[in-house]
Motif scaffolding. Structure first.
Motif, mmCIF file in Angstrom:
data_model
loop_
_atom_site.group_PDB
_atom_site.id
_atom_site.type_symbol
_atom_site.label_atom_id
_atom_site.label_comp_id
_atom_site.label_asym_id
_atom_site.label_seq_id
_atom_site.Cartn_x
_atom_site.Cartn_y
_atom_site.Cartn_z
ATOM 1 N N LYS A 84 -22.734 7.634 -8.467
ATOM 2 C CA LYS A 84 -23.900 7.232 -7.978
ATOM 3 C C LYS A 84 -24.014 6.221 -6.935
ATOM 4 O O LYS A 84 -24.857 6.363 -6.017
ATOM 5 C CB LYS A 84 -24.423 6.248 -8.987
ATOM 6 C CG LYS A 84 -25.562 6.721 -9.783
ATOM 7 C CD LYS A 84 -26.160 5.795 -10.905
ATOM 8 C CE LYS A 84 -27.266 6.362 -11.741
ATOM 9 N NZ LYS A 84 -27.525 5.657 -12.692
ATOM 10 N N THR A 85 -22.791 5.394 -6.632
ATOM 11 C CA THR A 85 -22.786 4.350 -5.685
ATOM 12 C C THR A 85 -21.769 4.535 -4.735
ATOM 13 O O THR A 85 -21.728 4.121 -3.603
ATOM 14 C CB THR A 85 -22.215 2.860 -6.341
ATOM 15 O OG1 THR A 85 -21.107 3.231 -6.889
ATOM 16 C CG2 THR A 85 -23.308 2.679 -7.379
ATOM 17 N N GLY A 86 -20.834 5.750 -5.035
ATOM 18 C CA GLY A 86 -19.849 6.297 -4.331
ATOM 19 C C GLY A 86 -18.610 5.033 -3.868
ATOM 20 O O GLY A 86 -17.917 5.043 -2.971
ATOM 21 N N LEU A 87 -18.730 4.068 -4.949
ATOM 22 C CA LEU A 87 -17.583 3.271 -5.084
ATOM 23 C C LEU A 87 -16.476 3.649 -5.442
ATOM 24 O O LEU A 87 -16.349 4.389 -6.553
ATOM 25 C CB LEU A 87 -18.186 1.873 -5.930
ATOM 26 C CG LEU A 87 -17.016 0.724 -5.982
ATOM 27 C CD1 LEU A 87 -16.982 -0.219 -4.847
ATOM 28 C CD2 LEU A 87 -17.518 -0.162 -7.152
ATOM 29 N N ALA A 124 -16.251 11.468 -17.537
ATOM 30 C CA ALA A 124 -17.146 12.535 -17.499
ATOM 31 C C ALA A 124 -17.281 12.968 -15.915
ATOM 32 O O ALA A 124 -17.605 12.177 -15.235
ATOM 33 C CB ALA A 124 -18.712 12.090 -18.084
ATOM 34 N N SER A 125 -17.229 14.438 -15.877
ATOM 35 C CA SER A 125 -17.227 14.803 -14.379
ATOM 36 C C SER A 125 -18.409 14.448 -13.869
ATOM 37 O O SER A 125 -18.769 14.678 -12.728
ATOM 38 C CB SER A 125 -16.740 16.093 -14.393
ATOM 39 O OG SER A 125 -17.465 16.949 -14.863
ATOM 40 N N TYR A 126 -19.665 14.150 -14.763
ATOM 41 C CA TYR A 126 -20.747 14.205 -14.051
ATOM 42 C C TYR A 126 -20.930 12.881 -13.461
ATOM 43 O O TYR A 126 -21.821 12.945 -12.476
ATOM 44 C CB TYR A 126 -21.788 14.227 -15.622
ATOM 45 C CG TYR A 126 -23.117 14.023 -15.252
ATOM 46 C CD1 TYR A 126 -23.946 12.853 -15.491
ATOM 47 C CD2 TYR A 126 -24.036 15.431 -14.759
ATOM 48 C CE1 TYR A 126 -25.086 12.916 -15.223
ATOM 49 C CE2 TYR A 126 -25.194 15.152 -14.627
ATOM 50 C CZ TYR A 126 -26.133 14.037 -14.862
ATOM 51 O OH TYR A 126 -27.419 13.979 -14.494
ATOM 52 N N ASP A 127 -20.448 11.927 -13.960
ATOM 53 C CA ASP A 127 -20.511 10.559 -13.190
ATOM 54 C C ASP A 127 -19.340 10.130 -12.262
ATOM 55 O O ASP A 127 -19.565 9.258 -11.325
ATOM 56 C CB ASP A 127 -20.284 9.593 -14.181
ATOM 57 C CG ASP A 127 -21.775 9.306 -15.302
ATOM 58 O OD1 ASP A 127 -21.695 9.132 -16.493
ATOM 59 O OD2 ASP A 127 -22.520 9.624 -14.845
ATOM 60 N N TRP A 128 -18.071 10.667 -12.325
ATOM 61 C CA TRP A 128 -17.196 10.555 -11.790
ATOM 62 C C TRP A 128 -16.687 11.358 -10.813
ATOM 63 O O TRP A 128 -16.476 12.594 -11.447
ATOM 64 C CB TRP A 128 -15.921 9.997 -12.585
ATOM 65 C CG TRP A 128 -16.310 8.717 -13.492
ATOM 66 C CD1 TRP A 128 -16.824 8.888 -14.763
ATOM 67 C CD2 TRP A 128 -16.275 7.428 -13.051
ATOM 68 N NE1 TRP A 128 -16.927 7.797 -15.171
ATOM 69 C CE2 TRP A 128 -16.677 6.733 -14.308
ATOM 70 C CE3 TRP A 128 -15.728 6.788 -12.195
ATOM 71 C CZ2 TRP A 128 -16.675 5.445 -14.206
ATOM 72 C CZ3 TRP A 128 -15.732 5.207 -12.026
ATOM 73 C CH2 TRP A 128 -16.266 4.592 -13.047
ATOM 74 N N GLU A 129 -16.255 11.313 -9.645
ATOM 75 C CA GLU A 129 -15.410 12.160 -8.897
ATOM 76 C C GLU A 129 -14.178 11.949 -8.708
ATOM 77 O O GLU A 129 -13.805 10.909 -8.288
ATOM 78 C CB GLU A 129 -16.263 12.221 -7.451
ATOM 79 C CG GLU A 129 -15.888 13.462 -6.581
ATOM 80 C CD GLU A 129 -16.555 13.301 -5.278
ATOM 81 O OE1 GLU A 129 -17.794 13.168 -5.220
ATOM 82 O OE2 GLU A 129 -15.855 13.170 -4.283
#
Lengths: 552, 352
Positions: A24-27, A65-70
């Motif tokens: 979401k934030t790229g952080l 969850a790969s949905y939220d994290w890369e």
């Protein structure tokens, strides 16, 4: 991938160039981390709250969850690359090779299943065809390893256990089966010092018998590391990882400035407060508890019995005085506090606040006055805030119900946000987006904001890292020494070292009764009760208490 | 205007979706104002343009936030919503045109009758529009009744006071045990019996619609009450309730604002949408099966899609004159499917 496949001498865990970004934030919560752990090592991961340690653990366990994290980079467990595996493929690795003790293990218990059934379930996942006698023995062993007696656990639901007991059951869940790699995320947080030392002894014993081969622990508490005799310490700060050598290196020449600060704070906190103040007698005490008895109602059909939890407690708190309630977990400290704050009622005896019985504060105006002068810091920060409101809305709602004007609220924010190391941007976030330590600091803000005359702090140092603990201690001291409006405090803690720095009077509680009561001096040097002596021994082992005044 | 748009953008997605659905459902009521104007063509054109623009705007916003599923639901539910808007605006015209008449029966679609006429001589387009309005009204009254009785029941079910809780449990269990169909039919039967016997003495006004709505709504009480009880019990056991009480927030405010409004409203809206769809379905089914049970015109009954289908049974059985039954089938299917898709997409987005 059978369970019987033993690990060869390759590394148990190898992480290469791992970066985890929040989509979401790229952080980058974990920033290009690389390290490896060999079989049989005991490694510690140190860091401030919010540095990314729990996220790293979750990635190693395959729980992000790969949905939220890369995730980029790779994780190898026992030579097998676990990075992009599907959940089905991760299952044989997770149960058999790795186990994890999560932060606040009390929350990982299913409230509707009895505790022993949950433990049996945990065993059956790994060994589906174990015989019932073996099963029983395994769980009793695990329970004993975690420091509980079997009667406490068998046949009970989680709600019937105290906070510390639940914590230990959560730990037992991870100790039921031998695991080559044991991960632990701040396991000592809510535990009292006696249990922590026992836990450390258990882990060392399990390591020597081969039950646990490699132990990887996250903590912010240097005393735990000292007692555990860690060979390697990794320090994590804002996503980046640094090798800090073994525990002696860390204490003597820390490799990062934040680490240096933590180490410095450790010694400061443990200096004993030599100037013991005189017991001030300024007239009527602020809080007076007399003949206090409390027990939960056991509803049976014929009679209402109360099983008494706290018996015959008497004490007084003067204005500007700090009193500590110390004792093992499950001895009734929080129960006493909950009765003073009107969370529980139905006690026998008398509690007076400002010479008025607390049940008499009934009208809206009186109850505003009562709650504004009596604030509480709760034990677990996880759900102390309404999950659907932002932090700002939460705090403003609480403050305005206590009768604070908009100006006073602004002032409280301005003064305390910096002190507690919180940023303004966090105010507009929902509680679930903040880490445990941040939520606890917001809970401190809520408690201190209304400038109460009396504060009840239930294990406030638990979920805070060293830097935050230092700010809390300085805040408490400042409010206490404020000449215009001295604040009194009822500090509940299991850590006699911290208590010795702050409190005027100490009450040691054992099994619901007051074991000993007196000033710091009397308790530490002339104690007679064995409960007190147990606590002091534990504090010494953890290094949080030393008799002489230490120079930094 | 610009800052208004900025405020709109700044709302969290969940609030935007909830508002989109509420506006979509509540929009027809605006057109009631048009009844003061006397010209039929004026009413019709104004309604069509405004409604069309509003739906277009909602669809645009919804698609812009890439909720195509929600857009699909709205699209499918358009026949019902549009019919309601038109009917609210121009009721007398359409009710006249849906009058029975032997002279005009069974006419194929033509210039005069856009969709033809049915066996009784009614203009099919008019019956679709009026039927849509009645379906909407029954479903809306159902939802409102269920909310009105269900929310207090849910609150009382989660209360710690044993007397309040046992009363609420008895009431909820009553509606759980008595089958929904049974309950509705009994109430409708009683009403219709009374209406039929009174029909000779005076013109009975339109009570069938609200009574049907209330009956279905009451029998749906458990679905709202149980969900609310579940959520409230869970929330009440959390620390923040104790924390709020220790900050001197009034217990009633904690219950109504923090627990109910902030934490339960999303779930209630999802349940309400599904209830709306279920009510549409039940009402059509009962109108088809128990034609008499849901009233003849003149005894306080009302025209509904199910009823039209029932009267056109010959067309279904013998496969003749299919232009009579195709319109009601299509609009019923589309509306029920559309409302259920709306509920489903809400559930997907609001249940994080």
């Amino acid at each position: 991938m059978t369970q019987n496949q033993t690990l060869n001498d390759k590394e148990t865990l190898r992480v290469e160039n791992l970066s985890i970004l929040l989509k979401k934030t790229g952080l980058a919560v974990v920033d290009n981390v690389s390290f490896s752990i060999k079989k049989g090592e005991t490694v510690a991961l140190l860091g401030e709250s919010g540095a990314g340690k729990t996220t790293l653990f979750r990635a190693v366990m395959g729980l992000l969850a790969s949905y939220d994290w890369e995730t980029t980079g790779s994780i190898h467990i026992a030579g097998i690359k676990t990075n992009g595996l599907l959940p089905k493929q991760m299952e044989p690795i997770r149960g058999h090779f790795m186990r994890c003790i999560f932060q606040e293990p009390a929350l990982s218990l299913n409230p509707s299943i009895k505790v022993d059934h949950q433990l049996k379930e945990a065993v059956r996942v790994v060994n589906p065809d174990i015989s019932p006698e073996d099963l029983n023995q395994r769980i009793l062993e695990a329970v004993a390893n975690a420091g509980l007696t079997p009667e406490v656990v068998v046949g009970r639901y989680p709600r019937e256990l105290s906070g510390g007991q639940r914590q230990r059951v959560g730990i037992a869940l991870s100790l039921v089966c031998p695991s080559p790699l044991l991960l632990a995320d701040e396991p000592s947080n809510s535990l009292d010092s006696v249990t922590v030392t026992e836990l450390i002894k258990t882990i060392k014993k399990l390591q020597s018998t081969g039950n646990i081969q490699t132990f990887f622990i996250i903590t912010h508490d240097l005393s735990v590391l000292q007692a555990l005799e860690c060979e390697r310490v990794l320090f994590m700060d804002e996503g980046k990882l640094y090798e800090a050598g073994n525990i002696q290196n860390v204490l003597q020449n820390p490799v990062h400035e934040k680490l240096a600060r933590i180490v410095a704070l450790k010694s400061i906190i443990n200096i004993k407060n030599d100037d013991v103040p005189e017991r001030r007698n300024l007239g009527a005490p602020l809080v007076k508890v007399s003949n206090f008895n409390f027990g939960y109602l056991q509803k049976s059909f014929f009679q209402k019995k109360r099983n008494s939890i706290v018996k015959d407690v008497n004490f007084e708190i003067q204005k500007g005085e700090f009193i500590a309630l110390v004792g093992n977990s499950g001895c009734g400290k929080s129960t006493i506090a909950s009765n003073i704050t009107k969370e529980l009622n139905g006690f026998e005896g008398e509690i007076l606040f400002d010479s008025k019985p607390i049940n008499a504060f009934n009208t809206r105006k009186e109850s505003t006055e009562f709650f504004r002068s009596l604030q509480i810091i709760f034990q677990e920060p996880a759900d102390t805030f309404d999950p659907s409101l932002t932090m700002r809305q939460n705090l403003v709602e609480c403050f305005s119900s206590m009768g604070m004007t908009v100006g006073e609220i602004e002032e409280a924010f301005n003064e305390l946000l910096d002190r507690l190391n919180l940023e303004e941007t966090m105010l507009d976030k929902l509680p679930k987006k903040l880490s445990g330590g941040q939520k606890q600091r917001f809970a401190l803000l809520r408690a201190f904001g209304s400038k109460p005359a009396m504060m009840i702090a239930d294990e406030p140092f638990n979920n805070l890292d060293m830097i935050a603990q230092e700010s809390l201690i300085s805040l408490l001291k400042e409010r206490k020494d404020d000449p215009a409006n001295p604040m009194s405090c009822l500090l509940i803690s299991h850590d006699i070292g911290v208590v010795s720095k702050l409190c005027d009077q100490v009450l040691v509680i054992d099994d619901g009764k007051i074991a000993e009561m007196g000033t710091i001096d009397q308790i530490l040097y002339h104690s007679t009760h064995k409960a007190t002596q147990r606590l002091i021994e534990a504090a010494k082992m953890l290094g949080t208490y030393s008799k002489e005044k230490e120079g930094v | 205007m610009d800052e208004w748009l900025k405020k709109l953008e700044a709302m969290p997605l969940k609030t935007k979706l909830m508002w989109a659905i509420v506006i979509f459902i509540a929009l027809p009521f605006i057109f009631l104002i048009l009844r003061v104007v006397s010209s039929h063509t004026f009413r019709l054109t104004v309604t069509l343009t405004i409604d069309g623009l509003a739906i277009g705007a909602l669809l645009y916003f919804v698609i812009r936030f890439r909720n195509l599923y929600l857009g699909l639901g709205m699209l499918l539910a358009i026949p019902m919503q549009l019919s309601t808007s038109i009917a609210f605006a121009d009721f007398p015209f359409f009710i006249d045109h849906s009058a029975v008449s032997r002279f005009t029966s069974l006419q194929v679609p033509s210039g005069d009758y856009l969709l033809g006429t049915d066996y009784e001589g009614r203009d099919i387009l008019a019956t679709i529009i009026i039927g849509g309005m009645h379906a909407y009204l029954v479903a809306l009254i159902t939802t409102l009744t269920a909310m009105l009785v269900g929310i207090p029941s849910g609150i009382f079910l989660s209360s710690k006071n044993r007397y309040i809780q046992s009363v609420a449990t008895s009431v909820t269990q009553f509606f759980e045990i008595v089958p929904q169909l049974f309950f509705v039919l009994i109430i409708m039967g009683v009403y219709n019996f009374w209406a039929a016997s009174a029909a000779g003495s005076r013109l009975v006004s339109y009570y069938s619609v609200p009574i049907a709505g209330i009956a279905i709504g009451l029998s749906s009480l458990p679905s709202i009450a149980r969900i609310l009880e579940n959520r409230l019990s869970l929330l009440k056991s959390q620390r923040f309730v104790t924390a709020l009480k220790s900050s001197n927030v009034k217990p009633s405010k904690i219950l109504l604002y923090n627990l109910l409004w902030k934490n339960c409203v999303a779930e209630l809206l999802i349940q309400a949408t599904f209830l709306f769809g279920a009510a549409l379905l039940l009402e059509s089914a009962l109108g088809y099966a128990f034609e008499i049970g849901f009233g003849d015109l003149g005894t306080g009954g009302y025209l509904s899609w199910g009823k039209i289908l029932a009267e056109a049974r010959r067309s279904i059985l013998f496969g003749e004159n299919i232009y009579v039954i195709i319109p009601p089938i299509i609009v019923t299917l589309s509306s029920i499917l559309g409302v259920n898709i709306l509920g489903d997409s809400l559930a997907k987005h609001l249940r994080s």
